[in-house]
Structure formats: C-alpha cells, structure tokens
Motif scaffolding. Structure first.
Motif, PDB file in Angstrom:
ATOM      1  N   ARG A  98       0.883  -1.001   0.088  1.00 33.45           N
ATOM      2  CA  ARG A  98      -0.173   0.092   0.134  1.00 33.45           C
ATOM      3  C   ARG A  98       0.906   1.412   0.062  1.00 33.45           C
ATOM      4  NH1 ARG A  98      -3.196  -2.988   4.907  1.00 33.45           N
ATOM      5  NH2 ARG A  98      -1.488  -2.490   6.150  1.00 33.45           N
ATOM      6  N   GLY A  99       0.349   2.340  -0.418  1.00 36.15           N
ATOM      7  CA  GLY A  99       0.901   3.601  -0.412  1.00 36.15           C
ATOM      8  C   GLY A  99       0.329   4.320   0.965  1.00 36.15           C
ATOM      9  N   THR A 100       1.256   4.868   1.510  1.00 31.46           N
ATOM     10  CA  THR A 100       0.881   5.558   2.817  1.00 31.46           C
ATOM     11  C   THR A 100       1.690   6.943   3.145  1.00 31.46           C
ATOM     12  OG1 THR A 100       2.338   4.112   4.091  1.00 31.46           O
ATOM     13  CG2 THR A 100       0.034   3.294   3.755  1.00 31.46           C
ATOM     14  N   GLY A 101       2.292   6.876   4.168  1.00 32.70           N
ATOM     15  CA  GLY A 101       3.115   7.922   4.342  1.00 32.70           C
ATOM     16  C   GLY A 101       4.123   8.572   3.822  1.00 32.70           C
ATOM     17  N   ALA A 102       4.653   7.518   2.933  1.00 31.67           N
ATOM     18  CA  ALA A 102       5.994   8.071   2.050  1.00 31.67           C
ATOM     19  C   ALA A 102       5.398   9.008   0.844  1.00 31.67           C
ATOM     20  CB  ALA A 102       6.577   7.026   1.450  1.00 31.67           C
ATOM     21  N   THR A 103       3.879   8.820   0.744  1.00 34.80           N
ATOM     22  CA  THR A 103       3.258   9.901  -0.165  1.00 34.80           C
ATOM     23  C   THR A 103       3.886  11.323  -0.023  1.00 34.80           C
ATOM     24  OG1 THR A 103       1.540   8.594  -0.347  1.00 34.80           O
ATOM     25  CG2 THR A 103       1.252  10.505  -1.438  1.00 34.80           C
ATOM     26  N   LEU A 104       3.880  11.985   1.336  1.00 33.85           N
ATOM     27  CA  LEU A 104       4.372  13.239   1.569  1.00 33.85           C
ATOM     28  C   LEU A 104       5.681  13.388   1.254  1.00 33.85           C
ATOM     29  CD1 LEU A 104       3.358  14.923   5.053  1.00 33.85           C
ATOM     30  CD2 LEU A 104       5.845  14.974   4.294  1.00 33.85           C
ATOM     31  N   PHE A 105       6.669  12.475   1.401  1.00 35.94           N
ATOM     32  CA  PHE A 105       8.000  12.685   1.255  1.00 35.94           C
ATOM     33  C   PHE A 105       8.193  12.917  -0.245  1.00 35.94           C
ATOM     34  CE2 PHE A 105       9.440  10.140   5.289  1.00 35.94           C
ATOM     35  CZ  PHE A 105       9.456  11.421   6.120  1.00 35.94           C
ATOM     36  N   VAL A 106       7.304  12.099  -0.870  1.00 32.30           N
ATOM     37  CA  VAL A 106       7.594  12.071  -2.564  1.00 32.30           C
ATOM     38  C   VAL A 106       6.893  13.319  -3.156  1.00 32.30           C
ATOM     39  CG1 VAL A 106       6.882  10.892  -4.691  1.00 32.30           C
ATOM     40  CG2 VAL A 106       7.410   9.700  -2.691  1.00 32.30           C
ATOM     41  N   GLU A 107       5.882  13.812  -2.556  1.00 34.90           N
ATOM     42  CA  GLU A 107       5.339  14.976  -3.009  1.00 34.90           C
ATOM     43  C   GLU A 107       6.080  16.263  -2.628  1.00 34.90           C
ATOM     44  OE1 GLU A 107       0.493  13.463  -3.132  1.00 34.90           O
ATOM     45  OE2 GLU A 107       1.143  15.017  -1.725  1.00 34.90           O
ATOM     46  N   LYS A 108       6.496  16.084  -1.505  1.00 33.58           N
ATOM     47  CA  LYS A 108       7.237  17.295  -1.218  1.00 33.58           C
ATOM     48  C   LYS A 108       8.884  17.345  -1.998  1.00 33.58           C
ATOM     49  CE  LYS A 108       9.368  20.833   1.077  1.00 33.58           C
ATOM     50  NZ  LYS A 108      10.313  20.865   0.102  1.00 33.58           N
ATOM     51  N   ILE A 109       9.414  16.383  -2.039  1.00 32.94           N
ATOM     52  CA  ILE A 109      10.828  16.480  -2.812  1.00 32.94           C
ATOM     53  C   ILE A 109      10.530  16.578  -4.053  1.00 32.94           C
ATOM     54  CG2 ILE A 109      12.898  14.956  -3.054  1.00 32.94           C
ATOM     55  CD1 ILE A 109      12.411  13.969  -0.255  1.00 32.94           C
ATOM     56  N   ALA A 110       9.683  15.853  -4.815  1.00 39.97           N
ATOM     57  CA  ALA A 110       9.474  15.974  -6.232  1.00 39.97           C
ATOM     58  C   ALA A 110       9.097  17.425  -6.350  1.00 39.97           C
ATOM     59  CB  ALA A 110       8.612  14.844  -6.636  1.00 39.97           C
ATOM     60  N   GLY A 111       8.228  17.984  -5.744  1.00 44.52           N
ATOM     61  CA  GLY A 111       7.536  19.513  -5.586  1.00 44.52           C
ATOM     62  C   GLY A 111       8.681  20.300  -5.841  1.00 44.52           C
ATOM     63  N   ALA A 112       9.631  20.228  -4.920  1.00 41.44           N
ATOM     64  CA  ALA A 112      10.838  21.253  -4.759  1.00 41.44           C
ATOM     65  C   ALA A 112      11.591  20.967  -5.891  1.00 41.44           C
ATOM     66  CB  ALA A 112      11.552  20.829  -3.535  1.00 41.44           C
ATOM     67  N   ALA A 113      11.792  19.720  -6.576  1.00 47.52           N
ATOM     68  CA  ALA A 113      12.671  19.609  -7.868  1.00 47.52           C
ATOM     69  C   ALA A 113      11.887  20.408  -8.953  1.00 47.52           C
ATOM     70  CB  ALA A 113      12.781  18.230  -7.869  1.00 47.52           C
ATOM     71  N   ALA A 114      10.483  20.145  -8.948  1.00 47.82           N
ATOM     72  CA  ALA A 114       9.835  20.936 -10.057  1.00 47.82           C
ATOM     73  C   ALA A 114       9.934  22.353  -9.951  1.00 47.82           C
ATOM     74  CB  ALA A 114       8.539  20.621 -10.116  1.00 47.82           C
ATOM     75  N   GLU A 115      10.018  22.983  -8.686  1.00 52.69           N
ATOM     76  CA  GLU A 115       9.751  24.341  -8.231  1.00 52.69           C
ATOM     77  C   GLU A 115      11.241  24.986  -8.678  1.00 52.69           C
ATOM     78  OE1 GLU A 115       7.642  27.451  -7.102  1.00 52.69           O
ATOM     79  OE2 GLU A 115       6.993  25.490  -7.064  1.00 52.69           O
ATOM     80  N   ALA A 116      12.213  23.988  -8.682  1.00 51.82           N
ATOM     81  CA  ALA A 116      13.811  24.543  -8.983  1.00 51.82           C
ATOM     82  C   ALA A 116      13.762  24.492 -10.460  1.00 51.82           C
ATOM     83  CB  ALA A 116      14.724  23.736  -8.172  1.00 51.82           C
ATOM     84  N   GLY A 117      12.922  23.838 -11.304  1.00 52.28           N
ATOM     85  CA  GLY A 117      12.941  23.930 -12.485  1.00 52.28           C
ATOM     86  C   GLY A 117      13.567  22.680 -13.515  1.00 52.28           C
ATOM     87  N   ALA A 118      13.750  21.989 -12.639  1.00 53.91           N
ATOM     88  CA  ALA A 118      14.376  20.427 -13.002  1.00 53.91           C
ATOM     89  C   ALA A 118      13.072  19.969 -14.061  1.00 53.91           C
ATOM     90  CB  ALA A 118      14.263  19.224 -12.008  1.00 53.91           C
ATOM     91  N   PRO A 119      13.698  19.209 -15.330  1.00 55.25           N
ATOM     92  CA  PRO A 119      12.980  18.894 -16.303  1.00 55.25           C
ATOM     93  C   PRO A 119      12.111  17.480 -15.729  1.00 55.25           C
ATOM     94  CG  PRO A 119      15.216  17.929 -16.488  1.00 55.25           C
ATOM     95  CD  PRO A 119      15.042  18.907 -15.540  1.00 55.25           C
TER      96      PRO A 119
END
Length: 330
Positions: free
Chosen positions: A148-169
């Motif tokens: 199941r997908g649980t608490g790590a969803t927060l980590f994935v969304e935050k870290i991926a979101g920061a990478a996107a905000e920084a302009g990563a492809p």
C-alpha cells in the motif's frame, strides 16, 4: 453518528467549499473536485498532480501550493477520484513542460490514473507516473496488489515538488520521486476503528483493550491483533518493522503521523520513543516531522515512515514550501 457534517452525500463538496474560503491562494473547483495552486500553470515548471479518496486530509489537497503539488483531485471518501478529475488537474497544471502523476498503490487509483494519463496525452500533455508503495505491513491487501501507499506519499510529493519548483525537467523530477519512494518504508498501528460518513458505524470491530499492528489507511487488516501496548512498545514494533525491511545506511527523514484522532500530546510522546528506538539501532535522523498528515478520518493510531536521504534529497526537503498544511522557508 456524531459527525460535524450535513449529509454523507455532500461531505466532500462542503469541505471543498470551506477550503476555498480558508485558502484564497488556491483555485478550488467544487463542482469538478479539483484543487489547483492559483498561479498554475507555472511557466517553465513541471506540474505535479496527485489525488485519492477523501478522508486522508490534509493529503492531498492540503499539499497544493508552491514547492509541492500543482493540483490535486479528491475522490469520494476512501474512493479513487475519476479519470475526468485527473485530466482536468493535469490540464490545469501543464505549462508545456510535462506533468508528473504521483499515485498511491491502490487498485482504483492506479487504474483511474492510468486511464487519465492516456486521455491527457491525447490532449497533448506529456506525462510521467510514480507509484508510491511504502507500507511494509502486508504484501497484498483488500485494496491493493502489492504494498500500500501511505506516509511516504508526503515525502515524494514534497521532494518532487521542490525539484519541479527549482526547474528540473520531467524525467529528472520523476526519477527523484521514484528514488524517494524506493528509499521509504512505513508501518501503521490502529488503536480504534474508522467510521465513514456513509456507513455511520465503525468499519471493523476492535475490542476494548486491543490494537491492530500494520493497519492500512482505509481500515484494512494489518499483520496481527494484540492486547494494548505502551507507546514505547508500539514504537519498537513499528521501528523494527521498517528498519528490518530496509536497513538504513545513511541519514533518514522521519514522519511520525497521526491517523486523525490521536492528539499531538500523544504523538509527540510517541515521537520521543521512535527517536529512542532509532538511536538504539544507530540510525541517524536528519529531520523529524510530527503531526496528522496522512489520516484515516477518525481513527486513533499512528504510523512511522522513514526515508533515507542523500545531500540532494535533503536539500529538496528543506526547500521552501507554502501549502495549507505544510509551510516553511520563504
């Protein structure tokens, strides 16, 4: 049934109307059930879209904003959003740089996001998808094939979101999100059942004086039922489960998460026991987050998520974020 609602049929729409009132920095489409950051699509930036059944708040709508999600689509309580919602979210998030779907591993979510991806690509959106499957408690459940997908969803969304905000492809953002998921493990415990508005009674029977180890965020069965344990004993069981499944070889992020009805007084005490348990196992803790973030309505209980981090992922975790439920930096 003692719930602060009007009717079970309108509970999600009512919550979205309230969210719109409280957070004018968001575009909340109550009719189509899509939450979007007001400045989306952000020019030159990858869009990040997630979603799932309601009842897990603040996941996912509470994580929409700069540094995290571009858009989220809430389904009915404990029910996947439909593909049309996901397509609307993708179109709203797409600046031309592509969109990443972050999907918790539940059968309905996986099927509907796959269908939405096909439809969005027909509309010209370039898409990637990352599946979150961090729960070590069981291999298969009532809702999943695999973990199941649980608490790590927060980590994935935050870290991926920061990478996107920084302009990563898109390809890089997706690769970072996959690494975060692969580096994360979770384990949950229920001290009480969960009551959905539509049913009005507990989803499962948990007698007084007992708890369920390894519970899912929809009230799915866990590994075993035991007599009530102390905070210290529960922490040792949870830490052992995640550390044995993936022994950390470097520093970790720690999420001590409440399931919705556990007060912070208890969660902070539990966090102290988790910290002790990790120190005894010589696990280095880089950051600790405590609170109700990936919940199960009115369930009393908790979960522990560890994510091993390197210098890059820790920097992205620390990067500024401005959402309804998670805020730090500038």
């Amino acid at each position: 049934m003692r719930m602060l609602i009007n009717t079970p049929e309108t509970v999600v729409a009512d919550a979205l109307r309230g969210m719109a009132v409280a957070h004018p920095e968001l575009r909340v489409d109550v009719e189509n059930r899509v939450v979007v950051r007001r400045d989306a699509p952000v020019a030159g930036r990858v869009g990040i879209v997630s979603g799932g059944g309601s009842g897990h708040e603040p996941l996912h709508g509470g994580f929409v904003g700069p540094g995290m999600l571009t858009a989220a689509c809430p389904g009915a309580v404990f029910t996947s959003p439909v593909p049309d919602q996901m397509v609307r979210a993708a179109l709203a998030a797409d600046s031309g740089e592509g969109v990443l779907f972050i999907v918790k591993n539940y059968t309905g979510d996986v099927l509907n996001f796959d269908m939405a991806a096909e439809l969005a690509e027909e509309e010209g959106v370039r898409l990637a998808k990352v599946l979150v499957d961090d729960d070590v408690a069981v291999t298969d459940s009532l809702f999943t094939a695999g973990r199941r997908g649980t608490g790590a969803t927060l980590f994935v969304e935050k870290i991926a979101g920061a990478a996107a905000e920084a302009g990563a492809p898109l390809e890089e953002v997706a690769a970072i999100a996959r690494r975060v998921n692969e580096s994360s493990r979770s384990f949950g415990v229920a001290l009480s059942s969960v009551t959905t508005p539509a049913k009005g009674t507990p989803n499962f029977d948990l007698p007084d004086g007992e708890l369920e180890l390894g519970i899912g965020i929809h009230g799915e069965p866990g590994r075993e039922r035991r007599p009530m344990m102390t905070s210290r004993e529960i922490a040792d069981a949870a830490v052992t489960a995640v550390v044995e499944d993936r022994p950390p070889t470097g520093p970790v992020l720690v999420l001590v998460n409440g399931m919705g009805a556990t007060p912070l007084l208890e969660l902070y005490g539990f966090a102290a026991e988790v910290s002790r348990g990790l120190a005894e196992r010589r696990v280095e803790v880089a950051r600790t987050l405590v609170g109700n973030y990936v919940t199960s309505l009115d369930m009393a209980g908790c979960s522990v998520t560890l994510c091993q981090v390197d210098e890059e992922s820790l920097r992205l975790w620390d990067a500024p974020v401005q959402t309804a439920a998670l805020r730090w930096g500038r």
